[in-house]
Design an enzyme around this catalytic site. Structure first.
Site, PDB file in Angstrom:
ATOM      1  N   PHE A  48       0.864  -1.189   0.000  1.00 36.21           N
ATOM      2  CA  PHE A  48       0.000   0.000   0.000  1.00 36.21           C
ATOM      3  C   PHE A  48       0.896   1.233   0.000  1.00 36.21           C
ATOM      4  CE2 PHE A  48      -2.360   3.469   1.869  1.00 36.21           C
ATOM      5  CZ  PHE A  48      -3.634   3.327   1.338  1.00 36.21           C
ATOM      6  N   ASP A  51       9.375   2.769   1.722  1.00 37.09           N
ATOM      7  CA  ASP A  51       8.175   3.521   2.074  1.00 37.09           C
ATOM      8  C   ASP A  51       7.967   3.364   3.577  1.00 37.09           C
ATOM      9  OD1 ASP A  51       5.609   4.311   2.729  1.00 37.09           O
ATOM     10  OD2 ASP A  51       4.641   3.302   1.045  1.00 37.09           O
ATOM     11  N   LYS A  86       2.464  10.202   8.158  1.00 41.93           N
ATOM     12  CA  LYS A  86       1.802   9.816   9.405  1.00 41.93           C
ATOM     13  C   LYS A  86       2.531  10.368  10.627  1.00 41.93           C
ATOM     14  CE  LYS A  86      -0.267   5.626   7.418  1.00 41.93           C
ATOM     15  NZ  LYS A  86      -1.669   6.089   7.358  1.00 41.93           N
TER      16      LYS A  86
END
Length: 400
Positions: free
Chosen positions: A138, A223, A252
């Site tokens: 993702f 990532d 985040k």
């Protein structure tokens, strides 16, 4: 305060939301519009690394808001320079580009890798542009990052996809090497697949991947939108495997709750030219001042050790819970953990936990047979014990 149906319907429908509205948050706790409290093990999907409304973020927002909010990314500003320096001084990277979301940072990583591929062509003098990614990965919700993701069903959702993202199998080095060709420019992966079910890339795989990419003169992109900023017990998850990537993305946790992300690279990869990359709000001092406060909290003496200790404690308590109720395996890194339920009861547990009273529990089930746990990095052992007690009661009721 009461919220009418008209108020709710003013928001565009993009997901199923329960009929409650959160109005306050502190640490591991949220409070809704009717005063009910919830123990929050989502924390905005690992966004709130220091919990809800920590004092250091409140102070940073107030102090910076009085000084300077957005002078334009055409100029330097003090907090962005300070945050970039803190990131490079505590990682293997040399350059930083700030963005607003993890997807934007990943989009930037894709662009940077392809730009580097144009400047470093193959033996036939052809550009390199393909980036090998992984099944069940993702990387975001832009068209390019959705194409890079290996989430089932996304290949047809907004078809046609952006080309150039062949998919390998995580922890299978041979599957990666099979996809390498003259147009390959990079391999991109999450050190722990979050949405894919909290599946860590093994230390051996990460080291093998670094050797493979160096041998083929292609880039290694990590990532770390979810795994970065202390989530795995190290400041960055790549440090668990003792490898040196070429590019890293953060999101985040770097903002602790505000929209902030970053694209980092080593000096020899930094090939953007004027006008190649930008963004109106990127690196604005209000958000980067918060980022400084966050990373300074994470770098405080003993903080990362406490994350490792509480990650081990949460892991142990989940294993005990599994043994008690006959569930499946527990896995993860640091305070990003998952529990295999052995049956597709995850969504029901999420609903029952949220609606139980007088105190609710917020959980995440990325797959029907799995629960994912993403508490604040400063969660207490008492809050872990409280969650385990509540979850044990729920599972006992559901399983009968």
């Amino acid at each position: 305060m009461e919220f009418s149906q008209y108020d709710v319907n003013a928001l565009m429908y993009v997901t199923n939301r329960p009929e409650l509205v959160f109005t306050e948050g502190q640490g591991m706790w949220l409070t809704d519009h009717q005063g009910k409290r919830y123990l929050d093990y989502l924390q905005g999907w690992a966004v709130n690394c220091l919990g809800h409304s920590p004092q250091c973020i409140q102070d940073a927002l107030v102090a910076q808001g009085k000084k300077l909010i957005n002078p334009s990314p055409a100029f330097y500003n003090e907090p962005s320079v300070a945050l970039a320096s803190l990131l490079t001084n505590n990682s293997c990277f040399d350059r930083v580009f700030f963005a607003n979301s993890g997807a934007e940072a990943n989009e930037g990583a894709i662009k940077l890798a392809r730009k580097w591929g144009k400047k470093n062509k193959n033996a036939k003098d052809e550009s390199r542009f393909e980036i090998i990614t992984f099944k069940h990965s993702f990387h975001g919700r832009t068209l390019a990052t959705m194409s890079a993701s290996g989430k089932p069903g996304w290949d047809t959702l907004y078809a046609p996809q952006v080309p150039g993202f062949p998919k390998a199998d995580l922890n299978d080095l041979a599957s990666v090497e099979k996809l390498v060709n003259s147009h390959t420019v990079a391999v991109m992966l999450e050190p722990v697949q979050g949405e894919g079910g909290v599946i860590p890339a093994s230390r051996e795989f990460m080291q093998g991947l670094r050797e493979l990419t160096q041998r083929h003169n292609i880039l290694l992109i990590v990532d770390e939108v979810q795994t970065g900023m202390g989530r795995t017990g190290e400041l960055f998850a790549y440090q668990l495997s003792d490898v040196v990537p070429d590019i890293m993305t953060l999101g985040k946790g770097i903002g602790g709750g505000v929209p902030l992300a970053a694209l980092l690279c080593r000096e020899e990869i930094a090939c953007f030219e004027a006008g190649d990359q930008g963004g109106t709000y990127n690196g604005n001092p209000l958000m980067t001042a918060v980022g400084v406060a966050v990373i300074e909290a994470l770098l405080a003496d003993g903080f990362m050790q406490s994350v490792r200790d509480k990650g081990a404690y949460l892991s142990g308590e989940l294993k005990k819970l599994s043994e008690k109720h006959g569930l499946g395996a527990e896995r993860g890194e640091g305070l990003l953990r998952a529990l295999d339920l052995g049956a597709e009861i995850g969504p029901k547990i999420v609903d029952v936990a949220r609606d139980m009273g007088p105190v609710g529990l917020l959980l995440n089930s990325p797959r029907p047979n799995l629960l994912r746990f993403m508490p604040a990095l400063n969660v207490t052992t008492a809050e872990i014990d409280q969650m385990i007690t509540m979850l044990s009661d729920i599972i006992g009721r559901i399983k009968g």
